[in-house]
Design a protein around this motif. Structure first.
Motif, PDB file in Angstrom:
ATOM      1  N   TYR A   1      34.760 -19.504 -32.802  1.00  0.00           N
ATOM      2  CA  TYR A   1      34.890 -19.016 -34.170  1.00  0.00           C
ATOM      3  C   TYR A   1      35.444 -17.587 -34.165  1.00  0.00           C
ATOM      4  O   TYR A   1      35.185 -16.812 -33.240  1.00  0.00           O
TER       5      TYR A   1
ATOM      6  N   TYR B   1      37.071 -26.740 -32.710  1.00  0.00           N
ATOM      7  CA  TYR B   1      36.100 -27.638 -32.112  1.00  0.00           C
ATOM      8  C   TYR B   1      36.450 -28.018 -30.679  1.00  0.00           C
ATOM      9  O   TYR B   1      35.693 -28.714 -30.019  1.00  0.00           O
TER      10      TYR B   1
ATOM     11  N   LEU C   1      23.965 -30.529 -31.509  1.00  0.00           N
ATOM     12  CA  LEU C   1      23.752 -30.461 -32.950  1.00  0.00           C
ATOM     13  C   LEU C   1      23.544 -29.027 -33.420  1.00  0.00           C
ATOM     14  O   LEU C   1      23.810 -28.687 -34.562  1.00  0.00           O
ATOM     15  N   SER C   2      23.058 -28.216 -32.507  1.00  0.00           N
ATOM     16  CA  SER C   2      22.802 -26.826 -32.873  1.00  0.00           C
ATOM     17  C   SER C   2      24.095 -26.100 -33.150  1.00  0.00           C
ATOM     18  O   SER C   2      25.078 -26.287 -32.438  1.00  0.00           O
ATOM     19  N   THR C   3      24.092 -25.270 -34.164  1.00  0.00           N
ATOM     20  CA  THR C   3      25.244 -24.418 -34.420  1.00  0.00           C
ATOM     21  C   THR C   3      24.959 -22.999 -34.009  1.00  0.00           C
ATOM     22  O   THR C   3      25.610 -22.069 -34.476  1.00  0.00           O
ATOM     23  N   GLU C   4      24.007 -22.828 -33.121  1.00  0.00           N
ATOM     24  CA  GLU C   4      23.734 -21.496 -32.611  1.00  0.00           C
ATOM     25  C   GLU C   4      25.019 -20.930 -32.041  1.00  0.00           C
ATOM     26  O   GLU C   4      25.707 -21.589 -31.261  1.00  0.00           O
ATOM     27  N   ALA C   5      25.346 -19.723 -32.435  1.00  0.00           N
ATOM     28  CA  ALA C   5      26.585 -19.094 -32.009  1.00  0.00           C
ATOM     29  C   ALA C   5      26.277 -17.874 -31.166  1.00  0.00           C
ATOM     30  O   ALA C   5      25.375 -17.102 -31.460  1.00  0.00           O
ATOM     31  N   PHE C   6      27.050 -17.721 -30.095  1.00  0.00           N
ATOM     32  CA  PHE C   6      26.950 -16.562 -29.224  1.00  0.00           C
ATOM     33  C   PHE C   6      28.136 -15.653 -29.527  1.00  0.00           C
ATOM     34  O   PHE C   6      29.277 -16.106 -29.494  1.00  0.00           O
TER      35      PHE C   6
END
Lengths: 113, 114
Positions: A33, A50, A98-103
């Motif tokens: 992103y 993606y 499924l997680s949209t945790e972003a680093f």
């Protein structure tokens, strides 16, 4: 510890110049992103991907473009910089769960004069 | 429209005092919920997250957050604030739509007085 890198950290450039902000991650994440953040303001999604050869525009209209030729690399390009592009640009990545945790990377603070 | 609201732009607390930062979201279903912290000139670090299950989640640095479905809220708390907690705090949600990306609130700047 997340391994996502942005270069340069700071950039001052003249109007009309072409610039590329680099973002690389070593985690093998499929999702990447770009967010734009003005000082003291919220983050706005400008581009996301993606996977390889996948790019989409985000919520905030941006004159920048992105490419995703390799999984680990997601550069952002401005063909002709303008003072209105002055902002902080944050790159992030996430795995394909499924997680949209972003680093997040540390960001590039761009100033166009 | 789906949105994330952090009603407090700026909060000042004394060191050692308790802290609560508010976050509300507008969405029909239960999203995935996150709190991030940003120190000056830095990127964002994840403090904690909620996907399902126990509505009280523990995070790093002594932070916790409670999901309240009836209030569409996910408030961040810390019982005793340290000077190093001074930073910008962002609530973020994934609305579980086809696009898997986070939507951020406008942030709350925390100042800690000695």
């Amino acid at each position: 510890e997340a391994d996502i890198y942005q270069t340069p950290r700071y950039l001052v450039i003249g109007t009309g110049k072409k610039i590329t902000l680099e973002c690389s991650q070593t985690m093998g994440h499929d999702k990447m992103y770009w967010y734009q953040q003005d000082p003291g303001m919220e983050l706005h999604l400008i581009h996301y991907s993606y996977g390889v050869n996948s790019t989409e525009k985000g919520d905030l209209s941006s004159e920048s473009t992105v490419s995703r030729i390799r999984t680990e690399h997601f550069p952002l390009t401005l063909e002709s910089a303008r003072p209105s592009h002055t902002s902080q640009y944050l790159c992030a990545s996430g795995d394909n769960s499924l997680s949209t945790e972003a680093f997040f990377g540390q960001g590039t603070r761009l100033t166009v004069v | 429209a789906q949105s994330v609201t952090q009603p407090d732009i700026h909060i000042t607390v004394s060191e050692g005092a308790s802290l609560e930062l508010r976050c509300n979201y507008s969405y029909g279903a239960t999203p995935y919920l996150f709190w991030y912290v940003q120190s000056p000139g830095q990127g964002l670090q994840l403090l904690l997250k909620y996907f399902s299950g126990d509505t009280l989640v523990q995070g790093i640095k002594g932070f916790e957050a409670e999901f309240k479905r009836s209030q569409s809220s996910f408030n961040l708390r810390k019982p005793s604030v340290h000077w190093s907690d001074a930073a910008e705090y962002f609530c973020a949600v994934d609305m579980n739509t086809g696009r898997r990306a986070l939507t951020f609130g406008s942030g709350t700047r925390l100042q800690v007085q000695p």
